[in-house]
Design a protein around this motif. Structure first.
Motif, PDB file in Angstrom:
ATOM      1  N   VAL A   1      -2.948   4.391   6.753  1.00  0.00           N
ATOM      2  CA  VAL A   1      -2.127   3.757   5.729  1.00  0.00           C
ATOM      3  C   VAL A   1      -2.987   2.811   4.893  1.00  0.00           C
ATOM      4  O   VAL A   1      -3.844   2.106   5.420  1.00  0.00           O
ATOM      5  CB  VAL A   1      -0.973   2.963   6.369  1.00  0.00           C
ATOM      6  CG1 VAL A   1      -0.063   2.376   5.319  1.00  0.00           C
ATOM      7  CG2 VAL A   1      -0.186   3.834   7.329  1.00  0.00           C
ATOM      8  N   ARG A   2      -2.746   2.804   3.587  1.00  0.00           N
ATOM      9  CA  ARG A   2      -3.481   1.908   2.691  1.00  0.00           C
ATOM     10  C   ARG A   2      -2.513   1.345   1.659  1.00  0.00           C
ATOM     11  O   ARG A   2      -1.777   2.085   1.010  1.00  0.00           O
ATOM     12  CB  ARG A   2      -4.612   2.638   1.990  1.00  0.00           C
ATOM     13  CG  ARG A   2      -5.401   1.753   1.043  1.00  0.00           C
ATOM     14  CD  ARG A   2      -6.590   2.526   0.477  1.00  0.00           C
ATOM     15  NE  ARG A   2      -7.380   1.748  -0.430  1.00  0.00           N
ATOM     16  CZ  ARG A   2      -8.359   0.910  -0.107  1.00  0.00           C
ATOM     17  NH1 ARG A   2      -8.674   0.747   1.152  1.00  0.00           N
ATOM     18  NH2 ARG A   2      -9.028   0.250  -1.023  1.00  0.00           N
ATOM     19  N   LEU A   3      -2.534   0.014   1.523  1.00  0.00           N
ATOM     20  CA  LEU A   3      -1.769  -0.663   0.486  1.00  0.00           C
ATOM     21  C   LEU A   3      -2.750  -1.421  -0.388  1.00  0.00           C
ATOM     22  O   LEU A   3      -3.488  -2.282   0.093  1.00  0.00           O
ATOM     23  CB  LEU A   3      -0.753  -1.638   1.080  1.00  0.00           C
ATOM     24  CG  LEU A   3      -0.008  -2.519   0.069  1.00  0.00           C
ATOM     25  CD1 LEU A   3       0.865  -1.678  -0.844  1.00  0.00           C
ATOM     26  CD2 LEU A   3       0.817  -3.575   0.780  1.00  0.00           C
ATOM     27  N   LEU A   4      -2.765  -1.083  -1.657  1.00  0.00           N
ATOM     28  CA  LEU A   4      -3.587  -1.775  -2.648  1.00  0.00           C
ATOM     29  C   LEU A   4      -2.612  -2.490  -3.575  1.00  0.00           C
ATOM     30  O   LEU A   4      -1.848  -1.845  -4.297  1.00  0.00           O
ATOM     31  CB  LEU A   4      -4.446  -0.775  -3.421  1.00  0.00           C
ATOM     32  CG  LEU A   4      -5.273  -1.322  -4.573  1.00  0.00           C
ATOM     33  CD1 LEU A   4      -6.281  -2.352  -4.068  1.00  0.00           C
ATOM     34  CD2 LEU A   4      -5.996  -0.187  -5.281  1.00  0.00           C
ATOM     35  N   ALA A   5      -2.611  -3.834  -3.514  1.00  0.00           N
ATOM     36  CA  ALA A   5      -1.662  -4.636  -4.294  1.00  0.00           C
ATOM     37  C   ALA A   5      -2.425  -5.645  -5.142  1.00  0.00           C
ATOM     38  O   ALA A   5      -2.611  -6.794  -4.732  1.00  0.00           O
ATOM     39  CB  ALA A   5      -0.687  -5.337  -3.354  1.00  0.00           C
TER      40      ALA A   5
END
Length: 195
Positions: free
Chosen positions: A80-84
Motif C-alpha cells: 500500500v502507498r499513500l502519497l499526500a
C-alpha cells in the motif's frame, strides 16, 4: 387405513425435510450476505481510492484480496502507498488487513502488518521512519450512544530521522482506548474518555 398410513409416513418425511430445507435456506442466505459484504468491501476500497484522488492524493496497492468465509470478511491490501502532497506525507505499508464480522457490522479491525515507512515534511522540518511491529491492531466500534477506538501495539521497533538526527525506537507494548459518549439526561454534554 392404508391411506392414513401413507399420510402418516408422508407427514413424518415432511417434518424431517422442513428443518433441513430451513437450514439450507439459512446457510444460502448467510452465504449471499457474506458475498454482498465482500463485494461492498471491494467497492468501498475503490471508492476510497477515488476520494483520495479527488483530494489530489494518490492511494494505490498491488493487490486486494477478500477472504475469511464464513467467520469474517477480511480485506487484505498488499504493498500500500499513500502519497499526500497536501499533508506533506508519504506512507508505504507492506500489508494492511481490514476485518469485519458479517453479523456485527458496527465493529471493524485494521491491522498494519510488515514493514511500514513514513515520510513527513512540514514547517521546514522533515521526519522519516521505518518500523515493524509484531502487532499493530486498531479497532473501532459504534453504537447509538458511543463511538470507541482502540489501538494495541506490541514489539514495535524501527529507525528514523528528524532532519539530520538519527534515532531508534522500541516500544514493547502499548494500549490506547478513546471513547466518545453521547450526551444524555445524566450528562448534558458529550463525554470523551481516554485510557
Amino acid at each position: 387405513q392404508a391411506m392414513l398410513g401413507r399420510l402418516g409416513r408422508n407427514w413424518r418425511a415432511a417434518m424431517l425435510l422442513v428443518p433441513i430445507a430451513a437450514i439450507a435456506l439459512a446457510l444460502a442466505g448467510y452465504g449471499w450476505w457474506w458475498k454482498f459484504l465482500a463485494d461492498r468491501m471491494r467497492e468501498n476500497a475503490t471508492a476510497l481510492q477515488g476520494q483520495q484522488h479527488a483530494l489530489g492524493r494518490n492511494l494505490e496497492w498491488n493487490s486486494l484480496e477478500v477472504s475469511g468465509f464464513p467467520y469474517l470478511v477480511q480485506g487484505a491490501l498488499s504493498k500500500v502507498r499513500l502519497l499526500a502532497p497536501d499533508l506533506g506525507t508519504v506512507w508505504d505499508g507492506e500489508r494492511v488487513t481490514v476485518d469485519l464480522k458479517p453479523l456485527s457490522l458496527s465493529r471493524i479491525a485494521v491491522s498494519l502488518e510488515g514493514q511500514q515507512h513514513v515520510f513527513y515534511v512540514g514547517e521546514g522540518r522533515w521526519l522519516e521512519a521505518d518500523g515493524q511491529a509484531d502487532k499493530a491492531l486498531f479497532r473501532a466500534s459504534s453504537r447509538d450512544d458511543a463511538q470507541i477506538v482502540s489501538a494495541e501495539i506490541e514489539r514495535l521497533t524501527g529507525t528514523g530521522k528528524i532532519d539530520a538526527s538519527d534515532f531508534h525506537f522500541i516500544l514493547d507494548k502499548a494500549k490506547f482506548d478513546f471513547s466518545l459518549n453521547a450526551a444524555n439526561e445524566a450528562t448534558p454534554l458529550p463525554r470523551a474518555d481516554i485510557a
